[in-house]
Design a protein around this motif. Structure first.
Motif, PDB file in Angstrom:
ATOM      1  N   THR A  41       0.743  -1.106   0.099  1.00 40.38           N
ATOM      2  CA  THR A  41      -0.064  -0.050  -0.053  1.00 40.38           C
ATOM      3  C   THR A  41       0.898   1.385   0.057  1.00 40.38           C
ATOM      4  OG1 THR A  41      -1.857  -1.260   1.283  1.00 40.38           O
ATOM      5  CG2 THR A  41      -1.855   1.306   1.353  1.00 40.38           C
ATOM      6  N   VAL A  42       1.795   1.247   0.936  1.00 40.12           N
ATOM      7  CA  VAL A  42       2.888   2.518   0.848  1.00 40.12           C
ATOM      8  C   VAL A  42       3.725   2.605  -0.551  1.00 40.12           C
ATOM      9  CG1 VAL A  42       4.874   3.364   1.783  1.00 40.12           C
ATOM     10  CG2 VAL A  42       2.898   2.609   3.537  1.00 40.12           C
ATOM     11  N   ILE A  43       4.115   1.344  -0.874  1.00 42.64           N
ATOM     12  CA  ILE A  43       4.777   1.552  -2.292  1.00 42.64           C
ATOM     13  C   ILE A  43       3.789   1.993  -3.427  1.00 42.64           C
ATOM     14  CG2 ILE A  43       5.879   0.236  -4.146  1.00 42.64           C
ATOM     15  CD1 ILE A  43       7.040  -1.599  -1.672  1.00 42.64           C
ATOM     16  N   GLY A  44       2.500   1.460  -3.343  1.00 40.58           N
ATOM     17  CA  GLY A  44       1.560   2.107  -4.339  1.00 40.58           C
ATOM     18  C   GLY A  44       1.061   3.197  -4.128  1.00 40.58           C
ATOM     19  N   ALA A  45       1.135   3.856  -2.978  1.00 40.30           N
ATOM     20  CA  ALA A  45       0.951   5.219  -2.816  1.00 40.30           C
ATOM     21  C   ALA A  45       1.686   6.353  -3.566  1.00 40.30           C
ATOM     22  CB  ALA A  45       0.676   5.509  -1.247  1.00 40.30           C
ATOM     23  N   PHE A  46       3.042   5.687  -3.402  1.00 40.70           N
ATOM     24  CA  PHE A  46       4.147   6.609  -3.984  1.00 40.70           C
ATOM     25  C   PHE A  46       4.229   6.433  -5.412  1.00 40.70           C
ATOM     26  CE2 PHE A  46       6.037   6.501   0.471  1.00 40.70           C
ATOM     27  CZ  PHE A  46       6.349   7.783   0.484  1.00 40.70           C
ATOM     28  N   ILE A  47       4.170   5.232  -5.905  1.00 42.29           N
ATOM     29  CA  ILE A  47       4.200   5.058  -7.474  1.00 42.29           C
ATOM     30  C   ILE A  47       2.960   5.861  -8.270  1.00 42.29           C
ATOM     31  CG2 ILE A  47       4.220   3.288  -9.100  1.00 42.29           C
ATOM     32  CD1 ILE A  47       5.766   1.589  -7.297  1.00 42.29           C
ATOM     33  N   SER A  48       1.733   5.636  -7.574  1.00 40.24           N
ATOM     34  CA  SER A  48       0.878   6.286  -7.959  1.00 40.24           C
ATOM     35  C   SER A  48       0.290   7.593  -7.862  1.00 40.24           C
ATOM     36  CB  SER A  48      -0.602   5.252  -7.612  1.00 40.24           C
ATOM     37  OG  SER A  48      -0.838   5.807  -6.301  1.00 40.24           O
ATOM     38  N   GLY A  49       1.209   8.230  -7.210  1.00 51.38           N
ATOM     39  CA  GLY A  49       1.095   9.772  -6.794  1.00 51.38           C
ATOM     40  C   GLY A  49      -0.118   9.993  -6.001  1.00 51.38           C
ATOM     41  N   GLY A  50      -0.386   9.193  -4.991  1.00 46.63           N
ATOM     42  CA  GLY A  50      -1.160   9.473  -4.079  1.00 46.63           C
ATOM     43  C   GLY A  50      -2.663   8.636  -4.289  1.00 46.63           C
ATOM     44  N   THR A  51      -2.735   7.994  -5.314  1.00 46.15           N
ATOM     45  CA  THR A  51      -4.236   7.370  -5.833  1.00 46.15           C
ATOM     46  C   THR A  51      -4.273   6.354  -4.649  1.00 46.15           C
ATOM     47  OG1 THR A  51      -3.980   8.059  -8.149  1.00 46.15           O
ATOM     48  CG2 THR A  51      -5.652   6.491  -7.526  1.00 46.15           C
ATOM     49  N   VAL A  52      -3.547   5.586  -4.383  1.00 46.79           N
ATOM     50  CA  VAL A  52      -3.610   4.307  -3.698  1.00 46.79           C
ATOM     51  C   VAL A  52      -4.330   5.210  -2.216  1.00 46.79           C
ATOM     52  CG1 VAL A  52      -2.654   2.457  -2.409  1.00 46.79           C
ATOM     53  CG2 VAL A  52      -2.400   2.870  -4.886  1.00 46.79           C
ATOM     54  N   ALA A  53      -3.522   6.142  -1.762  1.00 50.06           N
ATOM     55  CA  ALA A  53      -3.937   6.723  -0.584  1.00 50.06           C
ATOM     56  C   ALA A  53      -5.403   7.115  -0.503  1.00 50.06           C
ATOM     57  CB  ALA A  53      -2.871   7.867  -0.465  1.00 50.06           C
ATOM     58  N   LEU A  54      -5.964   7.591  -1.685  1.00 48.98           N
ATOM     59  CA  LEU A  54      -7.477   8.016  -1.760  1.00 48.98           C
ATOM     60  C   LEU A  54      -8.097   6.895  -1.744  1.00 48.98           C
ATOM     61  CD1 LEU A  54      -7.020  11.086  -4.469  1.00 48.98           C
ATOM     62  CD2 LEU A  54      -7.404  11.410  -1.884  1.00 48.98           C
ATOM     63  N   VAL A  55      -7.822   5.686  -2.392  1.00 47.65           N
ATOM     64  CA  VAL A  55      -8.623   4.355  -2.292  1.00 47.65           C
ATOM     65  C   VAL A  55      -8.523   3.762  -0.916  1.00 47.65           C
ATOM     66  CG1 VAL A  55      -8.393   2.101  -3.069  1.00 47.65           C
ATOM     67  CG2 VAL A  55      -7.916   3.814  -4.688  1.00 47.65           C
ATOM     68  N   TYR A  56      -7.457   3.964   0.000  1.00 49.20           N
ATOM     69  CA  TYR A  56      -7.262   3.671   1.484  1.00 49.20           C
ATOM     70  C   TYR A  56      -8.390   4.384   1.879  1.00 49.20           C
ATOM     71  CZ  TYR A  56      -5.638   2.687   6.029  1.00 49.20           C
ATOM     72  OH  TYR A  56      -5.536   2.205   7.130  1.00 49.20           O
ATOM     73  N   LEU A  57      -8.514   5.749   1.924  1.00 44.97           N
ATOM     74  CA  LEU A  57      -9.096   6.495   2.562  1.00 44.97           C
ATOM     75  C   LEU A  57     -10.632   6.168   2.165  1.00 44.97           C
ATOM     76  CD1 LEU A  57      -7.495  10.052   2.319  1.00 44.97           C
ATOM     77  CD2 LEU A  57      -7.767   8.552   4.419  1.00 44.97           C
ATOM     78  N   ALA A  58     -10.842   5.967   1.118  1.00 45.89           N
ATOM     79  CA  ALA A  58     -12.265   5.545   0.533  1.00 45.89           C
ATOM     80  C   ALA A  58     -12.799   4.197   1.241  1.00 45.89           C
ATOM     81  CB  ALA A  58     -12.563   5.643  -1.022  1.00 45.89           C
ATOM     82  N   ALA A  59     -11.667   3.483   1.492  1.00 45.15           N
ATOM     83  CA  ALA A  59     -12.272   1.926   1.770  1.00 45.15           C
ATOM     84  C   ALA A  59     -12.428   2.153   3.486  1.00 45.15           C
ATOM     85  CB  ALA A  59     -10.997   0.964   1.668  1.00 45.15           C
ATOM     86  N   TRP A  60     -11.545   3.151   3.962  1.00 41.45           N
ATOM     87  CA  TRP A  60     -11.688   3.433   5.302  1.00 41.45           C
ATOM     88  C   TRP A  60     -13.160   3.821   5.791  1.00 41.45           C
ATOM     89  CZ3 TRP A  60      -7.926   6.997   8.478  1.00 41.45           C
ATOM     90  CH2 TRP A  60      -8.256   6.978   9.675  1.00 41.45           C
ATOM     91  N   MET A  61     -13.775   4.743   4.864  1.00 45.52           N
ATOM     92  CA  MET A  61     -15.161   5.090   5.034  1.00 45.52           C
ATOM     93  C   MET A  61     -16.039   3.968   4.692  1.00 45.52           C
ATOM     94  SD  MET A  61     -14.912   9.045   3.971  1.00 45.52           S
ATOM     95  CE  MET A  61     -13.243   9.594   3.240  1.00 45.52           C
ATOM     96  N   LEU A  62     -15.727   3.443   3.524  1.00 43.03           N
ATOM     97  CA  LEU A  62     -16.743   2.346   3.042  1.00 43.03           C
ATOM     98  C   LEU A  62     -16.842   1.263   3.801  1.00 43.03           C
ATOM     99  CD1 LEU A  62     -16.778   3.298  -0.531  1.00 43.03           C
ATOM    100  CD2 LEU A  62     -18.212   4.082   1.048  1.00 43.03           C
ATOM    101  N   MET A  63     -15.678   0.573   4.076  1.00 44.90           N
ATOM    102  CA  MET A  63     -15.767  -0.933   4.605  1.00 44.90           C
ATOM    103  C   MET A  63     -16.215  -1.003   6.172  1.00 44.90           C
ATOM    104  SD  MET A  63     -12.072  -2.375   3.506  1.00 44.90           S
ATOM    105  CE  MET A  63     -12.066  -3.837   4.431  1.00 44.90           C
ATOM    106  N   PRO A  64     -17.137  -1.852   6.393  1.00 48.19           N
ATOM    107  CA  PRO A  64     -17.557  -1.695   7.606  1.00 48.19           C
ATOM    108  C   PRO A  64     -16.752  -2.359   8.623  1.00 48.19           C
ATOM    109  CG  PRO A  64     -18.763  -3.626   6.450  1.00 48.19           C
ATOM    110  CD  PRO A  64     -17.793  -2.882   5.518  1.00 48.19           C
ATOM    111  N   GLN A  65     -16.773  -1.990   9.991  1.00 44.26           N
ATOM    112  CA  GLN A  65     -15.985  -2.604  10.886  1.00 44.26           C
ATOM    113  C   GLN A  65     -16.272  -3.874  11.460  1.00 44.26           C
ATOM    114  OE1 GLN A  65     -14.832   0.335  13.776  1.00 44.26           O
ATOM    115  NE2 GLN A  65     -13.188  -0.998  14.587  1.00 44.26           N
ATOM    116  N   ARG A  66     -15.586  -4.784  11.846  1.00 40.89           N
ATOM    117  CA  ARG A  66     -16.012  -6.139  12.375  1.00 40.89           C
ATOM    118  C   ARG A  66     -16.619  -5.860  13.622  1.00 40.89           C
ATOM    119  NH1 ARG A  66     -13.061 -11.412  11.458  1.00 40.89           N
ATOM    120  NH2 ARG A  66     -12.279 -10.101   9.874  1.00 40.89           N
TER     121      ARG A  66
END
Length: 66
Positions: A41-66
């Motif tokens: 995830t960290v490597i992908g965030a650097f390579i993608s210019g932050g797109t993976v970080a935005l996907v992470y934030l979206a997953a944080w909001m959308l994925m339910p917590q157990r």
């Protein structure tokens, strides 16, 4: 014919949690090491210019917590 295996839940992890549990949830779902998912995830965030970080934030909001 009865199936005993219920589908896996795609949820944030409580046990493999560092920030929000997203990487831990992905790791539990795919049955791989959570640290590997975090590093990718960290490597992908650097390579993608932050797109993976935005996907992470979206997953944080959308994925339910157990």
């Amino acid at each position: 014919m009865t199936y005993t295996n219920a589908p896996k839940e795609f949820v944030r992890s409580d046990s493999q949690k560092m920030v929000a549990g997203v990487c831990g949830g992905v790791a539990e779902y795919f049955e791989i090491d959570a640290n590997l998912v975090r590093v990718l995830t960290v490597i992908g965030a650097f390579i993608s210019g932050g797109t993976v970080a935005l996907v992470y934030l979206a997953a944080w909001m959308l994925m339910p917590q157990r």
